[in-house]
Write a protein that holds these residues in place. Structure first.
Motif, PDB file in Angstrom:
ATOM      1  N   GLU A 179       0.831  -1.212   0.000  1.00 58.48           N
ATOM      2  CA  GLU A 179       0.000   0.000   0.000  1.00 58.48           C
ATOM      3  C   GLU A 179       0.865   1.262   0.000  1.00 58.48           C
ATOM      4  N   PHE A 180       2.077   1.125  -0.485  1.00 58.70           N
ATOM      5  CA  PHE A 180       3.005   2.256  -0.444  1.00 58.70           C
ATOM      6  C   PHE A 180       3.224   2.761  -1.872  1.00 58.70           C
ATOM      7  N   ASP A 181       2.529   3.854  -2.193  1.00 56.08           N
ATOM      8  CA  ASP A 181       2.521   4.322  -3.578  1.00 56.08           C
ATOM      9  C   ASP A 181       3.604   5.364  -3.835  1.00 56.08           C
ATOM     10  N   VAL A 182       3.635   5.814  -5.069  1.00 52.37           N
ATOM     11  CA  VAL A 182       4.562   6.881  -5.461  1.00 52.37           C
ATOM     12  C   VAL A 182       4.146   8.180  -4.758  1.00 52.37           C
ATOM     13  N   ASN A 183       5.126   8.994  -4.466  1.00 53.98           N
ATOM     14  CA  ASN A 183       4.913  10.249  -3.745  1.00 53.98           C
ATOM     15  C   ASN A 183       4.340  10.046  -2.347  1.00 53.98           C
ATOM     16  N   LYS A 184       4.787   8.976  -1.735  1.00 58.90           N
ATOM     17  CA  LYS A 184       4.519   8.744  -0.313  1.00 58.90           C
ATOM     18  C   LYS A 184       5.879   8.629   0.371  1.00 58.90           C
ATOM     19  N   CYS A 185       5.934   9.003   1.626  1.00 58.44           N
ATOM     20  CA  CYS A 185       7.173   8.826   2.367  1.00 58.44           C
ATOM     21  C   CYS A 185       6.826   8.262   3.735  1.00 58.44           C
ATOM     22  N   VAL A 186       7.777   7.620   4.337  1.00 56.83           N
ATOM     23  CA  VAL A 186       7.508   7.051   5.643  1.00 56.83           C
ATOM     24  C   VAL A 186       8.804   7.002   6.449  1.00 56.83           C
ATOM     25  N   SER A 187       8.676   7.312   7.724  1.00 57.88           N
ATOM     26  CA  SER A 187       9.823   7.184   8.611  1.00 57.88           C
ATOM     27  C   SER A 187       9.657   5.880   9.368  1.00 57.88           C
ATOM     28  N   THR A 195      11.937   1.822  10.407  1.00 58.40           N
ATOM     29  CA  THR A 195      13.240   1.226  10.726  1.00 58.40           C
ATOM     30  C   THR A 195      13.601   0.182   9.674  1.00 58.40           C
ATOM     31  N   PHE A 196      14.881  -0.027   9.493  1.00 59.45           N
ATOM     32  CA  PHE A 196      15.375  -1.120   8.661  1.00 59.45           C
ATOM     33  C   PHE A 196      16.457  -1.815   9.479  1.00 59.45           C
ATOM     34  N   HIS A 197      16.182  -3.025   9.904  1.00 59.63           N
ATOM     35  CA  HIS A 197      17.071  -3.753  10.806  1.00 59.63           C
ATOM     36  C   HIS A 197      17.479  -2.878  11.997  1.00 59.63           C
ATOM     37  N   GLY A 198      16.512  -2.159  12.542  1.00 59.39           N
ATOM     38  CA  GLY A 198      16.759  -1.357  13.736  1.00 59.39           C
ATOM     39  C   GLY A 198      17.325   0.027  13.488  1.00 59.39           C
ATOM     40  N   ILE A 199      17.636   0.342  12.248  1.00 63.13           N
ATOM     41  CA  ILE A 199      18.173   1.674  11.934  1.00 63.13           C
ATOM     42  C   ILE A 199      17.021   2.555  11.456  1.00 63.13           C
ATOM     43  N   THR A 200      16.890   3.737  12.039  1.00 59.22           N
ATOM     44  CA  THR A 200      15.806   4.628  11.635  1.00 59.22           C
ATOM     45  C   THR A 200      16.098   5.225  10.261  1.00 59.22           C
ATOM     46  N   ILE A 201      15.160   5.037   9.342  1.00 54.05           N
ATOM     47  CA  ILE A 201      15.347   5.570   7.990  1.00 54.05           C
ATOM     48  C   ILE A 201      14.071   6.275   7.522  1.00 54.05           C
ATOM     49  N   ILE A 202      14.213   7.101   6.518  1.00 54.41           N
ATOM     50  CA  ILE A 202      13.045   7.682   5.839  1.00 54.41           C
ATOM     51  C   ILE A 202      13.039   7.114   4.424  1.00 54.41           C
ATOM     52  N   ILE A 203      11.912   6.529   4.041  1.00 59.34           N
ATOM     53  CA  ILE A 203      11.785   5.970   2.695  1.00 59.34           C
ATOM     54  C   ILE A 203      10.905   6.921   1.883  1.00 59.34           C
ATOM     55  N   ASP A 204      11.430   7.381   0.786  1.00 62.41           N
ATOM     56  CA  ASP A 204      10.697   8.298  -0.088  1.00 62.41           C
ATOM     57  C   ASP A 204      10.493   7.601  -1.430  1.00 62.41           C
ATOM     58  N   SER A 205       9.233   7.366  -1.765  1.00 64.38           N
ATOM     59  CA  SER A 205       8.931   6.646  -3.005  1.00 64.38           C
ATOM     60  C   SER A 205       8.899   7.625  -4.178  1.00 64.38           C
ATOM     61  N   ILE A 206       9.838   7.452  -5.103  1.00 64.46           N
ATOM     62  CA  ILE A 206      10.020   8.414  -6.189  1.00 64.46           C
ATOM     63  C   ILE A 206       9.233   7.994  -7.431  1.00 64.46           C
ATOM     64  N   SER A 207       9.314   6.706  -7.765  1.00 67.96           N
ATOM     65  CA  SER A 207       8.706   6.255  -9.015  1.00 67.96           C
ATOM     66  C   SER A 207       8.309   4.780  -8.898  1.00 67.96           C
ATOM     67  N   SER A 208       7.389   4.371  -9.771  1.00 65.77           N
ATOM     68  CA  SER A 208       6.975   2.962  -9.736  1.00 65.77           C
ATOM     69  C   SER A 208       7.448   2.187 -10.965  1.00 65.77           C
ATOM     70  N   HIS A 209       7.882   2.883 -12.009  1.00 65.26           N
ATOM     71  CA  HIS A 209       8.372   2.214 -13.226  1.00 65.26           C
ATOM     72  C   HIS A 209       9.723   2.773 -13.621  1.00 65.26           C
ATOM     73  N   PRO A 210      10.826   2.177 -13.231  1.00 62.41           N
ATOM     74  CA  PRO A 210      10.933   1.084 -12.275  1.00 62.41           C
ATOM     75  C   PRO A 210      10.776   1.602 -10.848  1.00 62.41           C
ATOM     76  N   GLU A 211      10.568   0.695  -9.918  1.00 62.43           N
ATOM     77  CA  GLU A 211      10.430   1.104  -8.511  1.00 62.43           C
ATOM     78  C   GLU A 211      11.703   1.826  -8.076  1.00 62.43           C
ATOM     79  N   THR A 212      11.525   3.047  -7.593  1.00 59.83           N
ATOM     80  CA  THR A 212      12.689   3.844  -7.161  1.00 59.83           C
ATOM     81  C   THR A 212      12.402   4.463  -5.797  1.00 59.83           C
TER      82      THR A 212
END
Lengths: 195, 88
Positions: A139-147, A149-166
């Motif tokens: 349910e994580f589309d393009v132009n969404k961001c989320v703060s 964790t990844f293996h316990g490290i705090t990260i921000i994921i910013d979805s840039i594009s879906s073709h290809p997934e970036t």
């Protein structure tokens, strides 16, 4: 004198992991995003200005959680209530922000040098992120961001594009190398290209 | 693993959150004379109930906001969450 990027000594170019008999175009691509200005914008609690009245680079400021407003050069990420991250390739973006946002109402901080940004691109990108992050990527589309964790490290994921997934992955600079090890290790089974 | 609904971000996994203690404890009023027992109750003494318990949680890997959670200590069921200035 040139600035040393957070992943200067760790990011390697080349093909890694299980890439045999696979087309290089289909492999994941990892790159370090450099030369982005990152500004944190925080509206003071006492401020009564309506955020709807403010535009930066002709972009509205997102009010709903996880939303991103973007154009070619600038992305405004919702980070927390009354808090946004502005990522831009424009050098003078801070001037533009200060022009549009009164410093009596907003705290404007340049945090460009405190973050490492890794861009992951390819059709298996979500599969790699799913390995270490609890977010529902279906349910994580393009132009969404989320703060998160990844293996316990705090990260921000910013979805840039879906073709290809970036995705742009922002992490504290001091965690950059450790995070790079985690994410590239998770990508080995798919094979990846460091660019 | 619990799924906690942050009032700002929505449902997220427990490992993005940090527990912050009993939300029913009130700090004694500033500048008012209080007994050692009242101060002890505020600092150390907790009820440890079996059942519904109001708690503070911090969305530390997300929006970094504090909020309240009404949770069962017996089943871990979460009944309600609320912003810090709202009643549970």
């Amino acid at each position: 004198m040139t600035a040393i990027t957070p992943l200067e000594f760790i990011h390697k170019k080349g093909i890694f992991g299980d890439h045999h008999k696979k087309n290089e175009v289909d492999l994941l691509r990892f790159s370090e995003v450099k030369n982005l200005t990152i500004i944190q914008l925080v509206q003071y609690k006492k401020s009564k200005i309506s955020i709807n009245d403010i535009k930066i680079e002709n972009l509205e400021i997102p009010i709903q959680s996880s939303n991103v407003k973007s154009n070619k050069e600038t992305r405004i990420l919702w980070s927390a209530p009354r808090t946004w991250l502005i990522l831009s390739s424009k050098e003078n973006i801070i001037k533009t922000i200060k022009k549009n946002c009164d410093e009596a109402e907003f705290a404007i901080t340049d945090i460009s040098h405190s973050r490492a940004i890794i861009q992951i691109q390819g059709n298996q990108a979500k599969e790699v992120l799913k390995k270490g992050s609890p977010i529902n990527f279906n349910e994580f589309d393009v132009n969404k961001c989320v703060s998160t964790t990844f293996h316990g490290i705090t990260i921000i994921i910013d979805s840039i594009s879906s073709h290809p997934e970036t995705f742009n992955l922002l992490v504290l600079r001091s965690f950059g190398e450790s995070f790079y090890h985690h994410i590239t290790d998770a990508a080995l089974e798919f094979g990846y290209v460091g660019v | 693993m619990l799924e906690i609904k942050c009032p700002y971000c929505g449902k997220r996994s427990q490992n993005e959150f940090s527990y912050g203690g009993d939300a029913s404890v009130k700090r004694p009023e500033l500048g008012k004379e209080i007994s050692d027992k009242d101060w002890d109750d505020f600092i150390y003494n907790r009820k440890n109930p079996r059942g519904k318990h109001s708690e503070f949680w911090h969305h530390i890997a997300g929006c970094r906001q504090w909020f309240k959670v009404l949770r069962s200590t017996a089943t871990h069921e979460i009944f309600k969450t609320a912003k810090i200035d709202e009643e549970l």
